[in-house]
Design a protein around this motif. Structure first.
Motif, PDB file in Angstrom:
ATOM      1  N   GLU A 264      22.681 -39.432   0.457  1.00  0.00           N
ATOM      2  CA  GLU A 264      22.205 -39.696  -0.907  1.00  0.00           C
ATOM      3  C   GLU A 264      20.760 -39.253  -1.081  1.00  0.00           C
ATOM      4  O   GLU A 264      20.402 -38.668  -2.106  1.00  0.00           O
ATOM      5  CB  GLU A 264      22.337 -41.184  -1.219  1.00  0.00           C
ATOM      6  N   CYS A 265      19.939 -39.513  -0.068  1.00  0.00           N
ATOM      7  CA  CYS A 265      18.528 -39.151  -0.186  1.00  0.00           C
ATOM      8  C   CYS A 265      18.330 -37.643  -0.101  1.00  0.00           C
ATOM      9  O   CYS A 265      17.417 -37.098  -0.721  1.00  0.00           O
ATOM     10  CB  CYS A 265      17.698 -39.866   0.879  1.00  0.00           C
ATOM     11  N   VAL A 266      19.168 -36.955   0.658  1.00  0.00           N
ATOM     12  CA  VAL A 266      19.114 -35.493   0.676  1.00  0.00           C
ATOM     13  C   VAL A 266      19.402 -34.949  -0.717  1.00  0.00           C
ATOM     14  O   VAL A 266      18.708 -34.038  -1.197  1.00  0.00           O
ATOM     15  CB  VAL A 266      20.109 -34.911   1.706  1.00  0.00           C
ATOM     16  N   GLU A 267      20.396 -35.499  -1.385  1.00  0.00           N
ATOM     17  CA  GLU A 267      20.724 -35.038  -2.739  1.00  0.00           C
ATOM     18  C   GLU A 267      19.583 -35.326  -3.708  1.00  0.00           C
ATOM     19  O   GLU A 267      19.243 -34.491  -4.555  1.00  0.00           O
ATOM     20  CB  GLU A 267      22.015 -35.696  -3.226  1.00  0.00           C
ATOM     21  N   PHE A 268      18.971 -36.507  -3.587  1.00  0.00           N
ATOM     22  CA  PHE A 268      17.811 -36.814  -4.418  1.00  0.00           C
ATOM     23  C   PHE A 268      16.666 -35.852  -4.127  1.00  0.00           C
ATOM     24  O   PHE A 268      15.985 -35.376  -5.045  1.00  0.00           O
ATOM     25  CB  PHE A 268      17.347 -38.253  -4.185  1.00  0.00           C
ATOM     26  N   SER A 269      16.453 -35.560  -2.850  1.00  0.00           N
ATOM     27  CA  SER A 269      15.377 -34.645  -2.458  1.00  0.00           C
ATOM     28  C   SER A 269      15.629 -33.241  -2.998  1.00  0.00           C
ATOM     29  O   SER A 269      14.684 -32.518  -3.341  1.00  0.00           O
ATOM     30  CB  SER A 269      15.242 -34.615  -0.934  1.00  0.00           C
ATOM     31  N   LYS A 270      16.894 -32.857  -3.098  1.00  0.00           N
ATOM     32  CA  LYS A 270      17.221 -31.575  -3.726  1.00  0.00           C
ATOM     33  C   LYS A 270      16.828 -31.587  -5.200  1.00  0.00           C
ATOM     34  O   LYS A 270      16.291 -30.595  -5.728  1.00  0.00           O
ATOM     35  CB  LYS A 270      18.713 -31.281  -3.584  1.00  0.00           C
ATOM     36  N   ASP A 271      17.074 -32.714  -5.887  1.00  0.00           N
ATOM     37  CA  ASP A 271      16.681 -32.824  -7.300  1.00  0.00           C
ATOM     38  C   ASP A 271      15.176 -32.663  -7.453  1.00  0.00           C
ATOM     39  O   ASP A 271      14.703 -31.965  -8.362  1.00  0.00           O
ATOM     40  CB  ASP A 271      17.112 -34.183  -7.860  1.00  0.00           C
ATOM     41  N   MET A 272      14.418 -33.301  -6.572  1.00  0.00           N
ATOM     42  CA  MET A 272      12.955 -33.179  -6.623  1.00  0.00           C
ATOM     43  C   MET A 272      12.507 -31.750  -6.310  1.00  0.00           C
ATOM     44  O   MET A 272      11.531 -31.254  -6.868  1.00  0.00           O
ATOM     45  CB  MET A 272      12.305 -34.153  -5.636  1.00  0.00           C
ATOM     46  N   THR A 273      13.242 -31.097  -5.430  1.00  0.00           N
ATOM     47  CA  THR A 273      12.919 -29.709  -5.089  1.00  0.00           C
ATOM     48  C   THR A 273      13.189 -28.782  -6.266  1.00  0.00           C
ATOM     49  O   THR A 273      12.377 -27.902  -6.581  1.00  0.00           O
ATOM     50  CB  THR A 273      13.724 -29.263  -3.862  1.00  0.00           C
ATOM     51  N   TYR A 274      14.317 -28.969  -6.922  1.00  0.00           N
ATOM     52  CA  TYR A 274      14.614 -28.162  -8.108  1.00  0.00           C
ATOM     53  C   TYR A 274      13.557 -28.383  -9.188  1.00  0.00           C
ATOM     54  O   TYR A 274      13.137 -27.432  -9.866  1.00  0.00           O
ATOM     55  CB  TYR A 274      15.995 -28.514  -8.663  1.00  0.00           C
ATOM     56  N   LEU A 275      13.126 -29.632  -9.349  1.00  0.00           N
ATOM     57  CA  LEU A 275      12.089 -29.920 -10.329  1.00  0.00           C
ATOM     58  C   LEU A 275      10.798 -29.194  -9.978  1.00  0.00           C
ATOM     59  O   LEU A 275      10.165 -28.563 -10.841  1.00  0.00           O
ATOM     60  CB  LEU A 275      11.843 -31.430 -10.403  1.00  0.00           C
TER      61      LEU A 275
END
Length: 376
Positions: A264-275
């Motif tokens: 779950e945190c990897v997916e969240f970290s991907k969202d922050m990376t895309y941002l």
């Protein structure tokens, strides 16, 4: 069983020969390290039972002290972690997950050189030659939190030194796979708050970007200084305290992300990376005409992504465009249980309290880099 206390009067040139064997293809533990290890719990000497050995080196075995504390050697690495506290385990699990997923990206030569140059700049060495000259007089070096071992490799330029590269996470396996054949590097899985060495053992200790991930940055630093010889030197980097809105966002988000599963945190970290990537691709600047002290914002011209990053929200994006490594950096921040930030006043007091004279101090937005020399 081999009593390790009897090793001291064995001809040292024999061990010097053993450690420089290069033709052993297996990544296994160098036997000479056993001269230096003690039990991390009681500081008693170990006896060794060898289960599998290749020439002079040990692949599997058991270390046992006279108080019957027992530790295994597996995959060529002594496994000496003793801290089972939930927060510690959660933090180390975070880094284990990170390195399992992204280790190849952090072993690339481009990243190695970037980190090397950043280290030289932050700690005031400026050039690689200057740092190598410094290392020539250092016999025992501790890399406290080696991660994937790049720093240990960097510290190993003096062939007459011993570099002890420690980490509590599974990153030690990837570090060993990459650099295990380097003659003077010894990899150990252990907690830097429970070291398997005697006090006043090291000439140089470096803990770069690690101490803030322990359960108490200050006490961890003070603990490390006990292992410095008089006139030994220590270099640390810890997170700098950020602007108020960034601190608020960090605390709020981490309240949620530290409770996530790794996936779950990897997916969240991907969202922050895309941002971060989308903001960077704007290629826009913002001009702040006056200081805004309440928000900790200084007047100046900022790239929009960096302005948001430093003052409001961690959404890291690597300048070289490496997406996977950027995800790793964001995960590194959002998933670990421990990720403390500190002020320069706090850090200076730690050095004063331990009678460690500061000889270099560098503060940037991300963190504080300090080198000191033990005076007592």
């Amino acid at each position: 069983m081999i009593d390790l206390t009897t090793r001291n009067h064995i001809n040292h040139s024999f061990y010097s020969h053993l450690i420089f064997i290069h033709d052993c293809k297996s990544q296994i533990m160098k036997e000479i390290i056993l001269e230096f290890l003690v039990c991390p719990i009681c500081k008693r000497n170990f006896t060794l039972k060898i289960n599998k050995q290749n020439k002079s080196e040990i692949e599997t075995g058991i270390l046992r002290c006279s108080n019957n504390h027992k530790f295994h050697i597996t995959g060529g690495i002594p496994r000496l972690v003793v801290d089972k506290a939930e927060g510690f385990v959660k933090t180390e699990d975070a880094f284990s997950e990170k390195w399992k997923k992204y280790n190849q990206h952090y072993h690339k030569q481009k990243w190695y050189l970037f980190q090397q140059n950043w280290f030289l700049d932050r700690f005031g060495w400026k050039t690689l030659d200057n740092f190598k000259q410094f290392l020539k007089s250092k016999q025992k070096i501790l890399d406290a939190g080696t991660g994937l071992g790049n720093s240990a490799k960097f510290f190993s330029s003096n062939p007459n030194s011993h570099v002890f590269a420690i980490d509590a996470s599974e990153s030690i396996n990837f570090a060993y796979k990459k650099y295990g054949n380097t003659p003077n590097i010894h990899f150990i899985q252990t907690d830097l708050r429970k070291l398997p060495f005697k006090n006043q053992f090291f000439d140089f200790i470096c803990s770069d970007q690690v101490l803030h991930h322990t359960k108490n940055t200050e006490t961890s630093f003070k603990y490390l200084t006990k292992f410095l010889k008089k006139s030994g030197m220590i270099s640390i980097y810890v997170y700098n305290k950020k602007a108020p809105m960034r601190e608020f966002a960090d605390d709020y988000i981490r309240e949620h992300t530290t409770k996530m599963s790794p996936k779950e945190c990897v997916e969240f970290s991907k969202d922050m990376t895309y941002l971060g990537k989308d903001l960077s691709e704007l290629k826009k600047k913002i001009r702040i005409k006056r200081d805004i002290p309440v928000l900790g914002i200084k007047a100046g011209i900022y790239d929009v992504q960096r302005f948001i990053y430093w003052y409001f929200l961690k959404c890291f994006w690597a300048e070289d465009g490496n997406f996977e490594r950027s995800v790793g950096v964001n995960f590194d921040w959002y998933f670990p249980k421990y990720a403390y930030r500190h002020t320069k006043e706090e850090v200076k007091k730690w050095f004063k309290d331990t009678k460690t004279k500061i000889i270099h101090f560098n503060e940037i937005e991300s963190g504080i880099s300090v080198t000191g020399i033990k005076t007592d």
